[in-house]
Design an enzyme around this catalytic site. Structure first.
Site, PDB file in Angstrom:
ATOM      1  N   PRO A 319       0.778  -1.219  -0.025  1.00  0.00           N
ATOM      2  CA  PRO A 319       0.172   0.172   0.149  1.00  0.00           C
ATOM      3  C   PRO A 319       0.976   1.125  -0.161  1.00  0.00           C
ATOM      4  CG  PRO A 319       0.102  -0.799   2.185  1.00  0.00           C
ATOM      5  CD  PRO A 319       0.812  -1.647   1.317  1.00  0.00           C
ATOM      6  N   ARG A 358      -2.896  16.477  -8.500  1.00  0.00           N
ATOM      7  CA  ARG A 358      -3.850  15.676  -8.850  1.00  0.00           C
ATOM      8  C   ARG A 358      -5.146  16.217  -9.449  1.00  0.00           C
ATOM      9  NH1 ARG A 358      -5.854  12.546  -5.727  1.00  0.00           N
ATOM     10  NH2 ARG A 358      -5.821  10.758  -6.879  1.00  0.00           N
ATOM     11  N   CYS A 389       0.299  29.970 -13.736  1.00  0.00           N
ATOM     12  CA  CYS A 389      -0.269  30.899 -15.022  1.00  0.00           C
ATOM     13  C   CYS A 389      -0.992  29.736 -15.902  1.00  0.00           C
ATOM     14  CB  CYS A 389       0.781  31.463 -15.604  1.00  0.00           C
ATOM     15  SG  CYS A 389       0.517  32.729 -16.629  1.00  0.00           S
ATOM     16  N   TYR A 418       1.417  11.246  -3.504  1.00  0.00           N
ATOM     17  CA  TYR A 418       1.180  11.560  -4.954  1.00  0.00           C
ATOM     18  C   TYR A 418       1.061  13.169  -5.008  1.00  0.00           C
ATOM     19  CZ  TYR A 418       0.514   6.479  -5.387  1.00  0.00           C
ATOM     20  OH  TYR A 418       0.787   5.291  -5.039  1.00  0.00           O
TER      21      TYR A 418
HETATM   22  N1  LLP Z   1       2.362  -1.378  -6.183  1.00  0.00           N
HETATM   23  C1  LLP Z   1       2.455  -0.851  -7.268  1.00  0.00           C
HETATM   24  C2  LLP Z   1       3.147  -1.824  -8.487  1.00  0.00           C
HETATM   25  C3  LLP Z   1       1.931   0.283  -7.766  1.00  0.00           C
HETATM   26  O1  LLP Z   1       2.115   0.532  -9.287  1.00  0.00           O
HETATM   27  C4  LLP Z   1       1.421   1.018  -6.924  1.00  0.00           C
HETATM   28  C5  LLP Z   1       0.828   2.336  -7.456  1.00  0.00           C
HETATM   29  C6  LLP Z   1       1.128   0.732  -5.661  1.00  0.00           C
HETATM   30  C7  LLP Z   1       1.630  -0.585  -5.566  1.00  0.00           C
HETATM   31  C8  LLP Z   1       0.489   1.597  -4.551  1.00  0.00           C
HETATM   32  O2  LLP Z   1      -0.788   1.646  -4.887  1.00  0.00           O
HETATM   33  P1  LLP Z   1      -1.605   2.501  -3.703  1.00  0.00           P
HETATM   34  O3  LLP Z   1      -1.597   1.936  -2.508  1.00  0.00           O
HETATM   35  O4  LLP Z   1      -0.988   4.049  -3.626  1.00  0.00           O
HETATM   36  O5  LLP Z   1      -2.877   2.870  -4.577  1.00  0.00           O
HETATM   37  N2  LLP Z   1      -0.419   9.185  -9.098  1.00  0.00           N
HETATM   38  C9  LLP Z   1      -1.595   8.430  -8.907  1.00  0.00           C
HETATM   39  C10 LLP Z   1      -1.373   7.311  -8.505  1.00  0.00           C
HETATM   40  C11 LLP Z   1      -0.636   6.303  -9.103  1.00  0.00           C
HETATM   41  C12 LLP Z   1      -0.428   5.028  -8.437  1.00  0.00           C
HETATM   42  C13 LLP Z   1       0.748   4.138  -9.133  1.00  0.00           C
HETATM   43  N3  LLP Z   1       0.951   2.833  -8.441  1.00  0.00           N
HETATM   44  C14 LLP Z   1      -2.545   9.358  -7.976  1.00  0.00           C
HETATM   45  O6  LLP Z   1      -2.185  10.345  -7.724  1.00  0.00           O
HETATM   46  O7  LLP Z   1      -3.743   8.932  -7.887  1.00  0.00           O
END
Ligand code: LLP
Length: 477
Positions: A319, A358, A389, A418
């Site tokens: 996570p 985001r 801008c 993020y």
């Molecule tokens: N494992 C892998 C292989 C991943 O690609 C990701 C997220 C995670 C774990 C963690 O996922 P989480 O628990 O954070 O959902 N920038 C985007 C989110 C991109 C997520 C990329 N991978 C945003 O701001 O929503």
């Protein structure tokens, strides 16, 4: 420090703060709009980690990321406690540091017993410097460079192979260095889920992971390379997911691959289900708790293995958002307002898409409160705009706020994941500072960038240096 009164009883903050001050360990941070220690003090100011947010801004400047250590640690612990409760075999929680990679946050995660998932040499270097042990670091990425792979292998991290080039390069490095590599194989699970298209990774049309149709070739290749010790399989469905069903479905898919790997003599000792649990950004967001998510994952993996009579491998999950997202708020200072009769009022703040990309990237919706007016009624509907801008630099399309004045402190919660990690210097805005708060103390964990920092990498060819010179002098080409 002003003493606090019970949270949000008779003020507008109650909309965002829990009605009763329940023990923070029992609340799942990802289901809250505010960090667990958020309170309203006697001055009607928002307090986090025992620190008055307006005082923090006076002391450390604006905008300011404020990270609540208790929320961060509680999320780490809830993952670990739930895994020990629901998974009868070995397990490991891995913090997906792409959500926010910096020394202090990686150090807290490592102290809490979490491993670290990294996707670049930079994240890997950060995790190692923060004290994470290499055995608990996993290198991901769909286009790792040879240098990144080399660094991970030399330092003893596990590498998650995403594609054929990865496998060939890893096999080559390991042969030349005569060093066995701990390897996981990432497959695209082909599971649909409801989240923003850009953050869905599990469906088949994805740049991440081997296509499952190649499973035989991949397993066969690995089984013929003795230096490659395949420790496990990995799949990640996507991010900001509120449904549990896709994670249940994933268990069946992973166990199917595990059986196939065994046919090639590859004993799979680890299964990694990725991350993805969503968090609450607005009142209408209703994610499952950390406990419920972990329970679903454990019960479905153990169930799928049990029905095949297979032993339990070590279960890994990674996570990111649900660990660090709810722990942080961003404090901004309110500036100009533009009221367009019959249309809207823009309230501009001193940050924007550079510290939180985001909204403009994923149309993400956020809420805000005014830290120095927590007792005032919410009488205004405004559009909170950044200072960049760019017309699309809108942080919140419709925010319900008290009447605000320039200098008021606007606080946007849920900004731990993020935000800093995707921050930029667009319009040459220095990136804000971040502080870690706990029991009334605040420590800087990321310094605010200065104008000099912005010029750190600039070089001026000699012929462009003005006759009057430059103060302070810049390094030349
Ligand atoms: N494992 C892998 C292989 C991943 O690609 C990701 C997220 C995670 C774990 C963690 O996922 P989480 O628990 O954070 O959902 N920038 C985007 C989110 C991109 C997520 C990329 N991978 C945003 O701001 O929503």
């Amino acid at each position: 420090m002003l003493s606090t009164r019970p949270v949000g009883v008779d003020n507008s903050g109650r909309k965002y703060l829990p009605a009763a001050a329940s023990a923070s360990e029992s609340r799942s941070p990802n289901q809250e709009l505010m960090p667990l220690t958020a309170r309203v003090n006697r001055a009607d100011h928002l307090e986090i980690g025992g620190c008055d947010v307006t005082v923090l801004v006076e002391r450390f400047g604006s905008p300011l990321y404020i990270v609540d250590e208790e929320t961060l640690r509680t999320a780490c612990r809830q993952y670990r406690e739930a895994l020990s409760r629901y998974y009868p075999g070995q397990w490991q929680v891995i913090y997906a540091s792409k959500a926010w990679s910096c020394l202090a946050i990686c150090a807290v995660a490592a102290q809490e017993g979490l491993g670290i998932d990294v996707v670049s040499g930079g994240e890997l270097h950060t995790a190692l410097t923060a004290g994470a042990s290499p055995e608990s670091i996993y290198l991901h990425g769909n286009n790792k460079s040879r240098e990144e792979l080399q660094l991970a292998i030399e330092t003893g991290c596990t590498v998650v192979a995403d594609n054929w080039l990865d496998l060939l390069t890893i096999a080559d490095i390991s042969k030349k260095a005569r060093q066995p590599v701990r390897l996981m194989l990432r497959f695209t699970p082909g599971i649909e889920c409801h989240t923003h298209e850009y953050i869905r990774t599990g469906h088949l049309d994805s740049k991440f992971g081997f296509d499952p149709d190649w499973a035989d070739e991949v397993f066969s290749f690995v089984s013929q390379h003795p230096a490659l010790s395949c420790t496990g399989l990995h799949a990640h469905i996507g991010s900001q997911i509120f449904e549990l069903q896709p994670h249940e479905d994933l268990a069946g898919v992973l166990v199917h691959w595990l059986k196939k790997a065994a046919q090639y003599g590859l004993p799979v000792r680890e299964l990694n289900v990725g991350g993805g649990l969503g968090i609450r950004y607005t009142e209408s967001d209703d994610p499952p708790s950390i406990d419920a998510w972990v329970k679903t994952v454990c019960v479905s993996i153990a169930g799928a293995l049990g029905s095949e009579g297979l032993p339990l491998p070590k279960l890994l999950c990674e996570p990111g958002r649900s660990i660090v997202g709810p722990a942080c708020v961003t404090a901004y200072t309110a500036g100009s307002q533009k009221a367009i009769p019959g249309i809207r009022t823009y309230l501009s703040v001193d940050g924007g898409m550079s510290d939180n990309p985001r909204p403009i990237t994923y149309q993400a919706v956020y809420r805000a409160v005014v830290a120095n007016r927590m007792g005032d009624p919410l009488t205004e509907k405004v559009t909170v705009a950044g200072k960049h801008c760019e017309s699309g630099d809108i942080l919140i399309q419709e925010a319900e706020l008290p009447k605000t004045e320039p200098g008021d402190i606007l606080v946007v919660p849920g900004t731990g994941a993020y935000n800093y990690s995707m921050a930029s210097n667009y319009n040459r805005l220095p990136r804000p500072a971040a502080v870690l708060v706990r029991d009334g103390e605040a420590n800087v964990i990321l310094q605010r960038e200065t104008y000099q920092d912005l010029l750190r990498l600039d070089r001026l060819p000699a012929r462009l240096i003005p006759e009057s010179g430059i103060t302070p002098p810049l390094p030349q080409e």
